[in-house]
Design a protein around this motif. Sequence first.
Motif, PDB file in Angstrom:
ATOM      1  N   PHE A  44       1.565   3.637   6.877  1.00 24.33           N
ATOM      2  CA  PHE A  44       0.993   3.220   5.602  1.00 24.33           C
ATOM      3  C   PHE A  44       1.869   3.719   4.334  1.00 24.33           C
ATOM      4  O   PHE A  44       1.408   3.331   3.141  1.00 24.33           O
ATOM      5  CB  PHE A  44      -0.424   3.302   5.518  1.00 24.33           C
ATOM      6  CG  PHE A  44      -0.824   4.718   5.580  1.00 24.33           C
ATOM      7  CD1 PHE A  44      -0.924   5.631   4.830  1.00 24.33           C
ATOM      8  CD2 PHE A  44      -1.257   5.201   7.021  1.00 24.33           C
ATOM      9  CE1 PHE A  44      -1.216   6.812   5.025  1.00 24.33           C
ATOM     10  CE2 PHE A  44      -1.532   6.514   7.105  1.00 24.33           C
ATOM     11  CZ  PHE A  44      -1.734   7.364   6.124  1.00 24.33           C
ATOM     12  N   TYR A  85       2.900  12.109  -1.873  1.00 25.58           N
ATOM     13  CA  TYR A  85       2.464  11.933  -0.791  1.00 25.58           C
ATOM     14  C   TYR A  85       3.607  12.169   0.382  1.00 25.58           C
ATOM     15  O   TYR A  85       3.264  11.418   1.409  1.00 25.58           O
ATOM     16  CB  TYR A  85       1.990  10.300  -0.725  1.00 25.58           C
ATOM     17  CG  TYR A  85       0.583  10.309  -1.282  1.00 25.58           C
ATOM     18  CD1 TYR A  85      -0.552  10.682  -0.661  1.00 25.58           C
ATOM     19  CD2 TYR A  85       0.487   9.383  -2.437  1.00 25.58           C
ATOM     20  CE1 TYR A  85      -1.840  10.592  -1.376  1.00 25.58           C
ATOM     21  CE2 TYR A  85      -0.800   9.302  -3.051  1.00 25.58           C
ATOM     22  CZ  TYR A  85      -2.008   9.746  -2.608  1.00 25.58           C
ATOM     23  OH  TYR A  85      -3.150   9.596  -2.951  1.00 25.58           O
ATOM     24  N   ASN A 128      -9.251   3.681  -1.433  1.00 22.52           N
ATOM     25  CA  ASN A 128     -10.530   4.250  -1.148  1.00 22.52           C
ATOM     26  C   ASN A 128     -11.030   4.915  -2.583  1.00 22.52           C
ATOM     27  O   ASN A 128     -11.624   5.971  -2.235  1.00 22.52           O
ATOM     28  CB  ASN A 128     -10.604   4.957   0.255  1.00 22.52           C
ATOM     29  CG  ASN A 128      -9.462   5.991  -0.075  1.00 22.52           C
ATOM     30  OD1 ASN A 128      -8.526   6.241  -1.055  1.00 22.52           O
ATOM     31  ND2 ASN A 128      -9.253   6.840   0.975  1.00 22.52           N
ATOM     32  N   VAL A 188     -11.033   7.330  -4.516  1.00 20.97           N
ATOM     33  CA  VAL A 188     -10.795   8.785  -4.887  1.00 20.97           C
ATOM     34  C   VAL A 188      -9.875   9.473  -4.027  1.00 20.97           C
ATOM     35  O   VAL A 188     -10.000   9.187  -2.702  1.00 20.97           O
ATOM     36  CB  VAL A 188     -11.946   9.390  -5.105  1.00 20.97           C
ATOM     37  CG1 VAL A 188     -12.740   9.276  -6.550  1.00 20.97           C
ATOM     38  CG2 VAL A 188     -13.110   9.103  -4.164  1.00 20.97           C
ATOM     39  N   HIS A 189      -9.256  10.424  -4.577  1.00 17.41           N
ATOM     40  CA  HIS A 189      -8.403  11.467  -3.706  1.00 17.41           C
ATOM     41  C   HIS A 189      -9.209  12.975  -4.008  1.00 17.41           C
ATOM     42  O   HIS A 189      -9.813  13.104  -5.065  1.00 17.41           O
ATOM     43  CB  HIS A 189      -7.076  11.777  -4.162  1.00 17.41           C
ATOM     44  CG  HIS A 189      -6.217  12.692  -3.601  1.00 17.41           C
ATOM     45  ND1 HIS A 189      -5.668  12.905  -2.328  1.00 17.41           N
ATOM     46  CD2 HIS A 189      -6.217  14.007  -4.383  1.00 17.41           C
ATOM     47  CE1 HIS A 189      -5.443  14.118  -2.240  1.00 17.41           C
ATOM     48  NE2 HIS A 189      -5.629  14.511  -3.147  1.00 17.41           N
ATOM     49  N   HIS A 243       2.842  12.364   3.977  1.00 18.93           N
ATOM     50  CA  HIS A 243       2.710  10.968   4.984  1.00 18.93           C
ATOM     51  C   HIS A 243       3.940  10.366   5.070  1.00 18.93           C
ATOM     52  O   HIS A 243       3.597   9.074   5.386  1.00 18.93           O
ATOM     53  CB  HIS A 243       1.542  10.149   4.007  1.00 18.93           C
ATOM     54  CG  HIS A 243       0.301  10.781   4.074  1.00 18.93           C
ATOM     55  ND1 HIS A 243      -0.448  11.232   5.142  1.00 18.93           N
ATOM     56  CD2 HIS A 243      -0.722  11.172   3.006  1.00 18.93           C
ATOM     57  CE1 HIS A 243      -1.574  12.021   4.811  1.00 18.93           C
ATOM     58  NE2 HIS A 243      -1.638  11.958   3.545  1.00 18.93           N
ATOM     59  N   LYS A 282      -8.374   6.650  -8.214  1.00 16.76           N
ATOM     60  CA  LYS A 282      -7.089   5.795  -7.722  1.00 16.76           C
ATOM     61  C   LYS A 282      -7.165   4.453  -8.607  1.00 16.76           C
ATOM     62  O   LYS A 282      -8.371   4.007  -9.036  1.00 16.76           O
ATOM     63  CB  LYS A 282      -7.283   5.524  -6.370  1.00 16.76           C
ATOM     64  CG  LYS A 282      -7.091   6.897  -5.687  1.00 16.76           C
ATOM     65  CD  LYS A 282      -6.951   6.823  -4.105  1.00 16.76           C
ATOM     66  CE  LYS A 282      -6.744   8.010  -3.387  1.00 16.76           C
ATOM     67  NZ  LYS A 282      -6.541   7.924  -1.953  1.00 16.76           N
ATOM     68  N   LYS A 307      -9.895   1.614   3.571  1.00 18.59           N
ATOM     69  CA  LYS A 307      -9.409   3.042   3.870  1.00 18.59           C
ATOM     70  C   LYS A 307      -8.133   3.285   3.144  1.00 18.59           C
ATOM     71  O   LYS A 307      -8.041   4.253   2.698  1.00 18.59           O
ATOM     72  CB  LYS A 307      -9.043   2.780   5.396  1.00 18.59           C
ATOM     73  CG  LYS A 307      -8.576   4.370   6.062  1.00 18.59           C
ATOM     74  CD  LYS A 307      -8.535   4.194   7.669  1.00 18.59           C
ATOM     75  CE  LYS A 307      -8.290   5.646   8.107  1.00 18.59           C
ATOM     76  NZ  LYS A 307      -8.264   5.350   9.755  1.00 18.59           N
ATOM     77  N   GLY A 308      -7.231   2.254   2.820  1.00 19.82           N
ATOM     78  CA  GLY A 308      -6.290   2.500   1.818  1.00 19.82           C
ATOM     79  C   GLY A 308      -6.498   2.336   0.433  1.00 19.82           C
ATOM     80  O   GLY A 308      -6.390   3.553  -0.113  1.00 19.82           O
ATOM     81  N   ARG A 346     -17.074   7.112  -2.100  1.00 21.49           N
ATOM     82  CA  ARG A 346     -16.371   6.269  -1.541  1.00 21.49           C
ATOM     83  C   ARG A 346     -17.366   5.035  -0.782  1.00 21.49           C
ATOM     84  O   ARG A 346     -16.975   3.920  -0.571  1.00 21.49           O
ATOM     85  CB  ARG A 346     -15.657   6.695  -0.312  1.00 21.49           C
ATOM     86  CG  ARG A 346     -14.222   7.383  -0.852  1.00 21.49           C
ATOM     87  CD  ARG A 346     -13.432   8.031   0.089  1.00 21.49           C
ATOM     88  NE  ARG A 346     -12.225   8.536  -0.347  1.00 21.49           N
ATOM     89  CZ  ARG A 346     -11.496   9.440   0.290  1.00 21.49           C
ATOM     90  NH1 ARG A 346     -12.111  10.355   1.360  1.00 21.49           N
ATOM     91  NH2 ARG A 346     -10.345  10.012  -0.258  1.00 21.49           N
ATOM     92  N   TYR A 361       0.450   1.049  -3.792  1.00 18.25           N
ATOM     93  CA  TYR A 361      -0.818   0.841  -4.313  1.00 18.25           C
ATOM     94  C   TYR A 361      -1.157   2.146  -5.673  1.00 18.25           C
ATOM     95  O   TYR A 361      -1.583   1.791  -6.474  1.00 18.25           O
ATOM     96  CB  TYR A 361      -1.838   1.118  -2.979  1.00 18.25           C
ATOM     97  CG  TYR A 361      -3.120   1.836  -3.460  1.00 18.25           C
ATOM     98  CD1 TYR A 361      -4.057   1.091  -4.534  1.00 18.25           C
ATOM     99  CD2 TYR A 361      -3.431   2.879  -2.806  1.00 18.25           C
ATOM    100  CE1 TYR A 361      -5.376   1.569  -4.543  1.00 18.25           C
ATOM    101  CE2 TYR A 361      -4.810   3.270  -3.109  1.00 18.25           C
ATOM    102  CZ  TYR A 361      -5.740   2.882  -4.027  1.00 18.25           C
ATOM    103  OH  TYR A 361      -6.885   3.333  -4.188  1.00 18.25           O
ATOM    104  N   GLU A 367       3.150   1.278   1.560  1.00 15.64           N
ATOM    105  CA  GLU A 367       1.909   0.515   0.824  1.00 15.64           C
ATOM    106  C   GLU A 367       1.104   1.580   0.211  1.00 15.64           C
ATOM    107  O   GLU A 367       0.619   1.211  -0.958  1.00 15.64           O
ATOM    108  CB  GLU A 367       0.803  -0.025   2.474  1.00 15.64           C
ATOM    109  CG  GLU A 367      -0.293  -0.706   1.836  1.00 15.64           C
ATOM    110  CD  GLU A 367      -1.212  -0.783   3.104  1.00 15.64           C
ATOM    111  OE1 GLU A 367      -2.440  -0.536   2.989  1.00 15.64           O
ATOM    112  OE2 GLU A 367      -0.631  -0.683   4.234  1.00 15.64           O
ATOM    113  N   LEU A 368       0.888   2.590   0.347  1.00 13.30           N
ATOM    114  CA  LEU A 368       0.556   3.823  -0.209  1.00 13.30           C
ATOM    115  C   LEU A 368       1.156   3.717  -1.524  1.00 13.30           C
ATOM    116  O   LEU A 368       0.252   3.975  -2.664  1.00 13.30           O
ATOM    117  CB  LEU A 368       0.188   5.096   0.597  1.00 13.30           C
ATOM    118  CG  LEU A 368      -0.413   6.186   0.047  1.00 13.30           C
ATOM    119  CD1 LEU A 368      -1.857   6.126  -0.379  1.00 13.30           C
ATOM    120  CD2 LEU A 368      -0.290   7.347   0.934  1.00 13.30           C
ATOM    121  N   THR A 395     -12.594   9.160   4.509  1.00 16.90           N
ATOM    122  CA  THR A 395     -11.311   8.282   3.891  1.00 16.90           C
ATOM    123  C   THR A 395     -11.907   6.786   3.859  1.00 16.90           C
ATOM    124  O   THR A 395     -11.478   6.120   3.383  1.00 16.90           O
ATOM    125  CB  THR A 395     -10.154   8.517   4.912  1.00 16.90           C
ATOM    126  OG1 THR A 395      -9.936   9.942   4.968  1.00 16.90           O
ATOM    127  CG2 THR A 395      -8.981   7.931   4.323  1.00 16.90           C
TER     128      THR A 395
END
Length: 139
Positions: A59, A51, A114, A116-117, A54, A11, A111-112, A104, A66, A62-63, A93
Amino acid sequence: MATNRTFTMLKPDAIENGHMGKIIDMIIEAGFHIKAMKYTQLTEGQAKEFYAVHAERPFYSELVAYMTSGPIVAAILEKENAVADFRSLIGSTDPAEAAEGTIRKAFAESKGRNAVHGSDSDENAQLEGAFHFSEAEIF
Ligand code: CMP
């Protein structure tokens, strides 16, 4: 059906903080084979779609902001039991809850943000990989 593949993104925070090489090294050292990889930046439309699950979360905006804030590395990884093993390698997470030795724990900011996915199921690994790569880009 298990595909032995998972999908990851390094990320924007990981790239911005100069951790790209170290994270790729940890992934390879853990026995994952890189089947596809690209350095790219998500558009707002791509991030919203990726995403979408979500979308109702507080969030979400914001996600999306980011995840579009800088380049990412997207990759398809292969290994026996790839989805579960990769989630073990990246850790929780929330980095505050991530185990010692995980990506991580070492590199995530929060938490946001973070670092890697990792896909959470074989089905999502397949969908997420296909979202970023054509068959001709997978080796
Ligand atoms: P990931 O599990 O890769 O995919 C969903 C992302 O949403 C997650 O990583 C975090 O980046 C983000 N996320 C999850 N929970 C929160 C939260 N409480 N606040 C901000 N971002 C979050």
